[in-house]
Design an enzyme around this catalytic site. Structure first.
Site, PDB file in Angstrom:
ATOM      1  N   LYS A  46       0.839  -1.195   0.000  1.00  0.00           N
ATOM      2  CA  LYS A  46       0.000   0.000   0.000  1.00  0.00           C
ATOM      3  C   LYS A  46       0.881   1.255   0.000  1.00  0.00           C
ATOM      4  O   LYS A  46       2.026   1.227   0.469  1.00  0.00           O
ATOM      5  CB  LYS A  46      -0.855   0.047   1.274  1.00  0.00           C
ATOM      6  CG  LYS A  46      -1.914  -1.017   1.414  1.00  0.00           C
ATOM      7  CD  LYS A  46      -2.651  -0.845   2.742  1.00  0.00           C
ATOM      8  CE  LYS A  46      -3.678  -1.935   2.983  1.00  0.00           C
ATOM      9  NZ  LYS A  46      -4.842  -1.778   2.091  1.00  0.00           N
ATOM     10  N   ASP A  80      -2.856  -7.634  -1.544  1.00  0.00           N
ATOM     11  CA  ASP A  80      -3.609  -6.698  -0.698  1.00  0.00           C
ATOM     12  C   ASP A  80      -5.094  -7.044  -0.673  1.00  0.00           C
ATOM     13  O   ASP A  80      -5.869  -6.397   0.021  1.00  0.00           O
ATOM     14  CB  ASP A  80      -3.413  -5.258  -1.188  1.00  0.00           C
ATOM     15  CG  ASP A  80      -3.856  -4.232  -0.164  1.00  0.00           C
ATOM     16  OD1 ASP A  80      -3.888  -4.574   1.029  1.00  0.00           O
ATOM     17  OD2 ASP A  80      -4.179  -3.088  -0.558  1.00  0.00           O
ATOM     18  N   ARG A 140     -10.261 -11.539   2.224  1.00  0.00           N
ATOM     19  CA  ARG A 140     -11.162 -12.575   1.702  1.00  0.00           C
ATOM     20  C   ARG A 140     -10.548 -13.963   1.784  1.00  0.00           C
ATOM     21  O   ARG A 140     -11.260 -14.957   1.843  1.00  0.00           O
ATOM     22  CB  ARG A 140     -11.554 -12.229   0.262  1.00  0.00           C
ATOM     23  CG  ARG A 140     -10.410 -12.174  -0.729  1.00  0.00           C
ATOM     24  CD  ARG A 140     -10.771 -11.432  -2.009  1.00  0.00           C
ATOM     25  NE  ARG A 140     -10.995 -10.007  -1.766  1.00  0.00           N
ATOM     26  CZ  ARG A 140     -11.372  -9.145  -2.702  1.00  0.00           C
ATOM     27  NH1 ARG A 140     -11.569  -9.567  -3.951  1.00  0.00           N
ATOM     28  NH2 ARG A 140     -11.551  -7.881  -2.416  1.00  0.00           N
TER      29      ARG A 140
END
Length: 503
Positions: free
Chosen positions: A281, A351, A355
């Site tokens: 990020k 990233d 999930r």
């Protein structure tokens, strides 16, 4: 970790006789003036004096507004704090259609008043709390408003807050105050976890914290460490956790009262820090990423609240805990992992890790065939784009999704139902695995839910709550929502459990 040290109790006596430092009185907006609800149990003469005092200082009763005035003659408290109820009609408290909004007004007004106190004052609250639900709302707001996170403050004693709260309520509503205290305390514990720096909160210590909290409750704890996850085939947790020196954990919390007829299973995303992994990020996007375990925090505290309330329903939480770091052993884009249960996933973006850990836990949770399965996750930036920072998105099977949204209307934790467009599934087709972990950018919040749906049985009632924005308040406090961790959606999960028992 700390939460505000607060004593709260119910009282049925005359609030004007309270010797608290501050008497908090709710005032409703009434045109150009204010009105004091009769349910506050104040004498007509005193109410008239308070209305006149409000006019003198320009207080209109607008929601979120405050006015502190000297105590009128006959009031034992040191001062009176008027707090705005907004457009409030106390008859709504008895209305099936309007009660939820009226309770939310009480929660926010109590919180705003209590949060404004910074010198350890004792507080008495005179609201129209004649029903159990109104008393609960008032107590909930007061305890949430009193929250301070001071664990890392060298001057913690100077941060302040109120010392104790007394909620005046007619006889028979004391149970509402007790319930409100339990719900707010659970929310505040969730806030504590979210606010704790990732230096000290990582999968192992998260597991230790909830294990310790379970000791005083009838909650069973099972912790799978890195070795157990590896041997058990939990490829999502192992893959995401590989880049960190601090290994993943899967924690199961179980509250199982005797003769419980229904079972609610909760699955919480617990990424204790999310750097993005090798799909790193930008620096600014990492600043609040200690909050990426908000779903697991909420799931855990909802179980503890259910136990504290002695709800006659089984509630289980699966906390999928990992730290997503770009270490030398981190999973790479194009790696293929095998989720618990056998399905394979091609990882294209490290990233999109939440999930993956949720998939492991969802499959594991369904082995017990729960009546209702809910996962909670700070899952997508797309949720913030679609619904902002205060409204969670809810997806899943229609019955489960709508059950969660309706419960949120009772608690005031704002949520909105979202669909699963059928065309999105093809976006996850992979040429080398059963599916890949990312699709197209459009409809990102919905797409993440569609991905999770691949790990949910067709006959399983399931809801997915994306709390990416609502889990963490990076701006100023408002209503009963503190700056930092918010504790969303602990209270809604408990309400779902309570309603499940009644259904």
């Amino acid at each position: 970790m700390t939460t505000a040290e607060l004593t709260i109790e119910a009282a049925t006596s005359d609030p004007t006789r309270s010797k608290a430092d501050v008497l908090v009185i709710g005032a409703a907006a009434d045109g150009d003036t204010v009105s004091i609800p009769s349910g506050a149990s104040l004498a007509a003469k005193l109410s008239k004096e308070l209305v006149a005092a409000a006019a003198a200082v320009g207080f209109t009763g607008k929601a979120g507004s405050l006015a502190r005035i000297p105590s009128p003659k006959g009031v034992a408290a040191g001062s009176v704090l008027l707090t705005g109820l907004g457009d409030f009609d106390e008859l709504d408290l008895e209305s099936e259609l309007a009660a939820d909004d009226a309770h939310e007004a009480l929660r926010r007004a109590a919180a705003v008043a209590v949060r404004s106190l910074t010198k350890g004052e004792t507080v008495a609250i005179a609201f129209p709390a004649q029903t159990e639900a109104a008393a609960e709302a008032t107590a909930t707001g007061a305890v949430l408003g009193a929250y301070r996170y001071t664990a890392y403050r060298s001057n913690a004693e100077e941060v302040g807050g109120c010392g104790s709260v007394t909620v005046f309520t007619p006889s028979g509503s004391k149970a509402g105050v007790a319930r409100g205290e339990i719900l707010a305390a659970a929310t505040n514990r969730s806030r504590d976890l979210v606010n704790q720096p990732p230096l000290d909160l990582y999968p192992e210590t998260f597991a230790q914290t909830v294990t310790e909290q379970a000791k005083s409750r009838k909650v069973k704890v099972t912790v799978l460490d890195e070795a157990a996850l590896e041997s058990g085939g939990y490829g999502g947790l192992i893959g995401v956790g590989k880049g960190s020196s601090r290994g993943p954990r899967l924690v199961k919390l179980e509250y199982k009262p005797r003769k419980a007829a229904k079972h609610l299973a909760l699955v919480g995303k617990g990424i204790t820090f999310d750097s993005g992994g090798l799909s790193l990020k930008p620096a600014a996007a990492m600043e609040d990423m200690k909050c990426d375990m908000g779903g697991a925090a909420a799931a855990a505290q909802a179980v503890f609240a259910a136990a504290d309330l002695k709800l006659p329903v089984r509630v289980t939480a699966w906390l999928a805990l990992a730290e997503n770091m770009p270490g030398g052993n981190a999973q790479r884009p194009s790696d293929v992992i095998r989720i618990y249960g056998g399905k394979t996933v091609e990882v294209l973006n490290t990233d999109a890790e939440g999930r993956l850990v949720l998939a492991d836990a969802l499959v594991a949770a369904q082995e017990e065939k729960p009546d209702l399965l809910i996962d909670i996750a700070t899952l997508t930036g797309a949720q913030v784009i679609a619904l902002g920072n205060r409204v969670s998105g809810v997806m899943g099977t229609n019955g489960a999704r709508n059950r969660v949204v309706l419960a949120s209307e009772v608690t005031g934790e704002q949520m909105w139902p979202m669909p699963f467009p059928e065309e999105i599934r093809s976006h996850f087709d992979s040429t080398v695995a059963d599916l890949k972990n990312t699709g197209k950018r459009e409809g990102g919040m919905l797409a993440a839910g569609v991905f999770l749906n691949e790990f949910v049985d067709e006959d399983q009632q399931w809801a997915h709550i994306d709390i990416a924005g609502p889990a963490f308040n990076g701006e100023g406090a408002w209503g009963y929502t503190a700056k930092g961790g918010t504790g969303v959606p602990v209270r809604t999960l408990v309400e779902v459990a309570a309603q499940l028992d009644r259904s």
